[in-house]
Design a protein around this motif. Structure first.
Motif, PDB file in Angstrom:
ATOM      1  N   VAL A   1       0.832  -1.204   0.000  1.00 40.27           N
ATOM      2  CA  VAL A   1       0.000   0.000   0.000  1.00 40.27           C
ATOM      3  C   VAL A   1       0.862   1.248   0.000  1.00 40.27           C
ATOM      4  CG1 VAL A   1      -1.840   1.248   1.189  1.00 40.27           C
ATOM      5  CG2 VAL A   1      -1.734  -1.257   1.330  1.00 40.27           C
TER       6      VAL A   1
ATOM      7  N   LYS B   1       1.889   7.422   3.377  1.00 40.13           N
ATOM      8  CA  LYS B   1       1.668   6.177   4.121  1.00 40.13           C
ATOM      9  C   LYS B   1       2.235   5.019   3.312  1.00 40.13           C
ATOM     10  CE  LYS B   1      -2.187   3.025   5.141  1.00 40.13           C
ATOM     11  NZ  LYS B   1      -3.667   2.909   5.237  1.00 40.13           N
ATOM     12  N   LEU B   2       3.037   4.170   3.967  1.00 38.84           N
ATOM     13  CA  LEU B   2       3.564   2.952   3.367  1.00 38.84           C
ATOM     14  C   LEU B   2       3.171   1.781   4.261  1.00 38.84           C
ATOM     15  CD1 LEU B   2       7.205   4.004   2.389  1.00 38.84           C
ATOM     16  CD2 LEU B   2       5.234   3.824   0.870  1.00 38.84           C
ATOM     17  N   GLY B   3       2.693   0.698   3.651  1.00 31.58           N
ATOM     18  CA  GLY B   3       2.289  -0.432   4.478  1.00 31.58           C
ATOM     19  C   GLY B   3       1.965  -1.656   3.661  1.00 31.58           C
TER      20      GLY B   3
ATOM     21  N   GLY C   1      -3.070  -5.846   8.753  1.00 32.33           N
ATOM     22  CA  GLY C   1      -2.280  -4.836   8.055  1.00 32.33           C
ATOM     23  C   GLY C   1      -1.410  -4.044   9.005  1.00 32.33           C
TER      24      GLY C   1
ATOM     25  N   SER D   1       1.090  -0.308   8.803  1.00 35.43           N
ATOM     26  CA  SER D   1       1.578   0.809   7.984  1.00 35.43           C
ATOM     27  C   SER D   1       2.280   1.830   8.861  1.00 35.43           C
ATOM     28  CB  SER D   1       0.426   1.477   7.229  1.00 35.43           C
ATOM     29  OG  SER D   1      -0.492   2.065   8.143  1.00 35.43           O
ATOM     30  N   ARG D   2       3.098   2.668   8.199  1.00 30.66           N
ATOM     31  CA  ARG D   2       3.747   3.779   8.869  1.00 30.66           C
ATOM     32  C   ARG D   2       3.428   5.042   8.095  1.00 30.66           C
ATOM     33  NH1 ARG D   2       7.330   8.385   9.253  1.00 30.66           N
ATOM     34  NH2 ARG D   2       8.454   8.234  11.243  1.00 30.66           N
ATOM     35  N   GLN D   3       3.067   6.104   8.825  1.00 34.20           N
ATOM     36  CA  GLN D   3       2.596   7.317   8.194  1.00 34.20           C
ATOM     37  C   GLN D   3       3.393   8.514   8.706  1.00 34.20           C
ATOM     38  OE1 GLN D   3      -1.680   7.358   8.019  1.00 34.20           O
ATOM     39  NE2 GLN D   3      -1.809   5.261   8.750  1.00 34.20           N
TER      40      GLN D   3
ATOM     41  N   TYR E   1       2.252   4.639  13.540  1.00 30.26           N
ATOM     42  CA  TYR E   1       2.188   3.252  13.085  1.00 30.26           C
ATOM     43  C   TYR E   1       0.754   2.775  13.304  1.00 30.26           C
ATOM     44  CZ  TYR E   1       7.271   3.012  12.767  1.00 30.26           C
ATOM     45  OH  TYR E   1       8.581   3.219  12.412  1.00 30.26           O
TER      46      TYR E   1
ATOM     47  N   ASN F   1      -4.478   8.095   8.368  1.00 30.62           N
ATOM     48  CA  ASN F   1      -4.905   7.117   9.382  1.00 30.62           C
ATOM     49  C   ASN F   1      -6.346   7.383   9.787  1.00 30.62           C
ATOM     50  OD1 ASN F   1      -3.784   9.547  10.616  1.00 30.62           O
ATOM     51  ND2 ASN F   1      -4.184   8.534  12.579  1.00 30.62           N
TER      52      ASN F   1
ATOM     53  N   ASN G   1      -4.378   6.618  -3.505  1.00 31.33           N
ATOM     54  CA  ASN G   1      -4.109   5.332  -2.883  1.00 31.33           C
ATOM     55  C   ASN G   1      -3.706   4.367  -3.992  1.00 31.33           C
ATOM     56  OD1 ASN G   1      -5.183   6.316  -0.371  1.00 31.33           O
ATOM     57  ND2 ASN G   1      -7.243   5.819  -1.110  1.00 31.33           N
TER      58      ASN G   1
ATOM     59  N   TYR H   1      -2.711   0.192  -4.509  1.00 32.64           N
ATOM     60  CA  TYR H   1      -2.556  -1.156  -3.955  1.00 32.64           C
ATOM     61  C   TYR H   1      -1.942  -2.053  -5.020  1.00 32.64           C
ATOM     62  CZ  TYR H   1      -5.791   0.178  -0.206  1.00 32.64           C
ATOM     63  OH  TYR H   1      -6.384   0.788   0.860  1.00 32.64           O
TER      64      TYR H   1
END
Length: 286
Positions: A65, A89-91, A103, A105-107, A113, A259, A281, A283
């Motif tokens: 993501v 955001k990466l996740g 899931g 992710s880090r934003q 997180y 988030n 976004n 995916y």
């Protein structure tokens, strides 16, 4: 002799009837009970725009993501139309089973997180159960907070949560709707402008424009907004683009945060008064 023939005929008739009865019984046992056919997914993306849709990651699927929200477009050249202060955001999302996925992710927003869990409770059926129901939970860990700013900071002060119940109905191949009751809890909050617990009713829809394009819209109404309210109800519009192995979503929203906790409760923009954020976004399925 005549009696013998009658007896033989009667035995043969009873034997035939017994065999037929056995065959009919076996035939009934072999028949499978009628099963309702499951409707195909109401949404192509895992999100309607920013909020979760009822689509699930299949068992063994991994989604990479990438989400991005630029700054306020209405500031023009002052922030180069949002490029100067963007959030990213990466996740990843993994389908543990066909009905459960997790899931992480880090934003960049507050260096959050976000851990998520998504689980299917019911499927919409053709000529059967009318809706798809999914549960969705998030837990945020705010790593930007420091004891320099909050001397009495504790570990649980960094945490915030959402509990959601997306419910969708696919009316046709082109049109789907969703309603999503949302509960947000924050362990650390500003009592002047926020509530510790907030309730929202969110809704969203998808309209298919072509084989690979759809127009999506979503809105969330805050039920118990604080008395001194500085935030607004989030409203977003997006365009889904299906491109082979991934779904690409372009969007505009009055909430810049990605988030769920902040997206639902800390929207700073107003569609009729400035504060509009462009983003996307993406995916990629493996």
């Amino acid at each position: 002799m005549k009696i013998k023939k009658i007896a033989t005929f009667t035995f043969a008739l009873l034997t035939f009837g017994y065999v037929q009865a056995q065959e009919d019984l076996l035939g009934q046992l072999d028949q499978k009970p009628d099963k309702k056919e499951i409707e195909t997914t109401a949404f192509k993306g895992l999100q309607v725009v920013s909020m979760q849709s009822t689509k699930m990651a299949a068992k063994g699927e991994f989604y990479f993501v990438i989400s991005h929200r630029f700054g306020d477009l209405t500031n023009g050249l002052d922030n180069f139309f949002g490029l100067d202060n963007a959030y990213t955001k990466l996740g990843g999302i993994y389908g543990v089973t066909n009905w459960f996925s997790v899931g992480l992710s880090r934003q960049t927003y507050n260096k959050v997180y976000e851990l998520t869990g998504k689980y299917k409770l019911a499927d919409q059926q053709i000529d059967g159960f009318p809706v798809t129901i999914v549960g969705y939970n998030t837990m945020d860990v705010n790593t930007k907070l420091s004891t320099d700013e909050y001397p009495n900071l504790k570990g649980n002060n960094r945490l915030a949560y959402t509990t959601q119940l997306p419910i969708s109905h696919k009316f046709s191949n082109s049109f789907s709707l969703e309603v999503n009751p949302v509960f947000v809890h924050k362990n650390l909050y500003d009592p002047l402008t926020e509530n510790k617990d907030q309730f929202l009713i969110a809704s969203g829809g998808r309209y298919k424009l072509s084989k690979r394009l759809s127009l999506n819209l979503e809105y969330a109404a805050r039920i118990n907004a604080p008395e001194h309210d500085v935030y607004h109800n989030p409203l977003s519009v997006g365009l889904d683009i299906e491109t082979g192995g991934h779904v690409f979503q372009l969007l505009f929203s009055n909430s810049q945060a990605i988030n769920d906790v902040a997206f639902f409760t800390n929207a700073t923009g107003k569609w009729n008064g400035g504060g509009i954020y462009f983003g996307f976004n993406m995916y990629r399925v493996f």
